[in-house]
Design a protein around this motif. Sequence first.
Motif, short mmCIF file in Angstrom:
data_model
loop_
_atom_site.label_atom_id
_atom_site.label_comp_id
_atom_site.label_asym_id
_atom_site.label_seq_id
_atom_site.Cartn_x
_atom_site.Cartn_y
_atom_site.Cartn_z
N ARG A 1 1.08 4.49 -2.58
CA ARG A 1 0.89 5.77 -2.14
C ARG A 1 1.83 6.66 -2.79
NH1 ARG A 1 0.40 4.84 2.71
NH2 ARG A 1 -1.86 4.98 2.94
N ARG B 1 -8.53 2.50 -2.08
CA ARG B 1 -8.68 3.71 -1.41
C ARG B 1 -7.62 4.78 -1.75
NH1 ARG B 1 -8.70 1.97 3.00
NH2 ARG B 1 -6.86 2.70 3.69
N ARG C 1 -0.24 -7.55 7.09
CA ARG C 1 -1.37 -6.90 6.70
C ARG C 1 -1.60 -8.10 5.06
NH1 ARG C 1 -5.45 -3.85 7.56
NH2 ARG C 1 -6.45 -2.64 5.94
N ALA D 1 0.89 -1.16 0.14
CA ALA D 1 0.00 -0.04 0.09
C ALA D 1 0.90 1.12 -0.05
CB ALA D 1 -1.15 0.01 1.28
N GLU E 1 -7.75 -3.71 -0.25
CA GLU E 1 -8.78 -2.58 -0.34
C GLU E 1 -7.97 -1.26 0.30
OE1 GLU E 1 -10.09 -4.45 3.53
OE2 GLU E 1 -11.91 -5.38 2.46
N ASP E 2 -6.71 -1.33 0.79
CA ASP E 2 -6.12 0.05 0.77
C ASP E 2 -5.80 0.46 -0.33
OD1 ASP E 2 -6.10 -0.42 3.77
OD2 ASP E 2 -4.20 -1.34 3.77
#
Length: 217
Positions: free
Chosen positions: A44, A71, A60, A40, A67-68
């Motif tokens: 980012r 988003r 994780r 994730a 899901e992360d």
Amino acid sequence: MIRVLIADDEALMRVGIRLILENAEDIEVVAEAGDGLEAAAACRSQDIDVALLDIQMPTRDGIAAAEDIARISPRTYVVMLTAFGEEASVTRALRAGASGYLLKDTGPSELIRAVQLAAKGEPVLAPRITRQLLDRHVQSGRDTEAALRRTEELTPAEREVLRLLGTGLSNAEIADQLYLSAGTVKAHISRILTRTGCANRVQAAVLAHDAGLLDDR
């Protein structure tokens, strides 16, 4: 170039996947991760087109990471690449926003092709996974009334795109059928997903079947 992230807690597996993908002239592996948090974080901080995620990772897992990523980096297409083909895992991954699900016995050429398709927004599912989903859908029956309610807000053009999507056509094939540009089809599909509450093309295709859009065609 298609910018790819590989996330797997086994370093040797990451090396093997990288070697396969780097045989393609249009694919560049720009990041690796050993767990879902790292995956994730990479999405980012970098522009990632396709994220290949294992499911079982420490800290994780891959589904939580999907899901992360959905988003924090909606432009990134997530494809699960795992040894686990159980129906429950597939369902969880698709609900988390994954647009593809491959097994680790996928051949090198098939893996490259899957990444290329995923980068275009096309669904990529291992044949065995596709059979599982279809079998489950047939056995569970369909709620046509509920499906029709979910498609009420679609325009006639969007309903036709959804119908063709449900037949398994790619964006390019839909564009050819309707004499539209690929960009217009992609925009239609984006609005379809938003208005129907579908997380990905696979869910939209099932909705098309449930709503009876393919009946008598």
